[in-house]
Motif scaffolding. Sequence first.
Motif, short mmCIF file in Angstrom:
data_model
loop_
_atom_site.label_atom_id
_atom_site.label_comp_id
_atom_site.label_asym_id
_atom_site.label_seq_id
_atom_site.Cartn_x
_atom_site.Cartn_y
_atom_site.Cartn_z
N ARG A 140 17.10 33.89 6.10
CA ARG A 140 15.45 34.26 6.08
C ARG A 140 15.45 35.02 7.28
N ARG A 141 15.67 34.80 8.26
CA ARG A 141 15.55 35.47 9.50
C ARG A 141 16.14 36.80 9.58
N LEU A 142 17.32 36.72 9.04
CA LEU A 142 18.20 38.20 9.11
C LEU A 142 17.42 38.98 7.86
N ALA A 143 17.16 38.37 6.71
CA ALA A 143 16.30 39.15 5.75
C ALA A 143 14.98 39.86 6.23
N GLU A 144 14.13 39.16 6.98
CA GLU A 144 12.82 39.52 7.58
C GLU A 144 13.41 40.69 8.70
N ALA A 204 13.74 46.83 9.16
CA ALA A 204 14.48 47.99 9.50
C ALA A 204 14.74 48.87 8.36
N LEU A 205 14.57 48.49 7.28
CA LEU A 205 14.64 49.47 6.15
C LEU A 205 13.44 49.91 5.32
N GLY A 206 12.19 49.15 5.64
CA GLY A 206 11.15 49.27 4.72
C GLY A 206 10.89 48.70 3.55
N TYR A 207 11.84 47.58 3.24
CA TYR A 207 12.00 46.70 2.22
C TYR A 207 11.05 45.72 2.44
N ARG A 208 11.03 44.89 1.32
CA ARG A 208 10.14 43.80 1.29
C ARG A 208 10.87 42.32 0.81
N LEU A 209 10.82 41.28 1.32
CA LEU A 209 11.30 40.03 0.87
C LEU A 209 11.38 39.93 -0.92
N SER A 211 18.67 34.44 0.79
CA SER A 211 17.36 35.27 0.86
C SER A 211 17.71 36.61 0.31
N ALA A 212 16.86 37.33 0.08
CA ALA A 212 17.27 38.68 -0.23
C ALA A 212 15.90 39.62 -0.01
N ILE A 213 15.92 40.78 0.11
CA ILE A 213 15.09 41.99 0.13
C ILE A 213 15.14 42.88 -0.93
N ILE A 214 14.25 43.60 -1.20
CA ILE A 214 14.38 44.40 -2.13
C ILE A 214 13.45 45.96 -1.83
N ASP A 215 13.72 46.89 -2.44
CA ASP A 215 13.21 48.35 -2.18
C ASP A 215 12.01 48.36 -2.75
N PRO A 216 10.63 48.25 -2.18
CA PRO A 216 9.42 48.36 -2.84
C PRO A 216 9.43 49.23 -4.05
N ASN A 217 9.94 50.32 -3.92
CA ASN A 217 10.04 51.08 -5.22
C ASN A 217 10.92 51.05 -6.29
N VAL A 238 13.99 51.36 -6.60
CA VAL A 238 15.34 52.36 -6.73
C VAL A 238 16.49 51.78 -5.89
N LEU A 239 16.32 51.30 -4.69
CA LEU A 239 17.48 51.40 -3.74
C LEU A 239 18.16 49.87 -4.03
N PRO A 240 19.12 49.63 -3.83
CA PRO A 240 20.01 48.39 -3.95
C PRO A 240 19.18 46.90 -3.25
N ARG A 241 19.35 45.94 -4.09
CA ARG A 241 18.64 44.73 -3.50
C ARG A 241 19.75 44.16 -2.37
N ILE A 242 19.41 43.88 -1.36
CA ILE A 242 20.19 43.26 -0.12
C ILE A 242 20.10 41.77 -0.24
N PHE A 243 21.32 41.09 -0.30
CA PHE A 243 21.30 39.44 -0.38
C PHE A 243 21.82 38.73 0.88
N PHE A 244 21.37 38.21 1.60
CA PHE A 244 21.78 37.22 2.69
C PHE A 244 22.16 35.88 2.43
N GLN A 245 23.51 35.70 2.70
CA GLN A 245 24.01 34.22 2.09
C GLN A 245 24.39 33.52 3.38
N ARG A 246 23.97 32.10 3.59
CA ARG A 246 24.53 31.36 4.60
C ARG A 246 26.04 31.09 4.61
N VAL A 247 26.81 31.35 5.70
CA VAL A 247 28.19 30.82 5.75
C VAL A 247 28.39 30.06 7.00
N PRO A 248 29.14 29.28 7.08
CA PRO A 248 29.71 28.22 8.34
C PRO A 248 30.29 29.04 9.24
#
Length: 152
Positions: free
Chosen positions: A18-22, A27-32, A60-66, A68-78
């Motif tokens: 979540r922190r990295l997604a925020e 940074a990219l002008g995306y939204r959660l 967690s994931a972020i999306i382009d508000p328009n 158009v651009l790819p969804r960015i997914f953040f996954q917890r790893v150990p």
Amino acid sequence: MPIASEIFNLTFDAAYPRRLAEFWALALGYRLEPPPDGFATWEEALAAWNVPPDEWDSASAIIDPNGVLPRIFFQRVPESKSAKNRVHLDVRAWRYTAPDGGRPPEADVQAAIYAKVAELVAAGATTVGTVEQYGNAWTVLQDPEGNEFCVV
């Protein structure tokens, strides 16, 4: 023709998704990414799905508000990050706004880069250094979990 968000996700491994997604949303002008239909919050959805609270920050994931651009997914790893990225993002701080569609004056480009770097450092990035090559300059940073990226 499909849009980028329909073709692929970009995925980051993370300790705190979540922190990295925020951070990357800023940074990219995306939204959660909003919660699924029928739920006011992700917490409400996860509770309804009986996901244990200690697993709520496993993705967690972020999306382009328009849309158009790819969804960015953040996954917890150990494991933590242990080496330099083989792939990284370049965050463009400026836009092609010159009347001929070309690059703006270098002073405007550098001012935009400086402002974006300051914004991202305030949000948790660390400056690694500035690179000057072939008449261009950019700044290398690390996100809050140490992933390298450039502001160009």
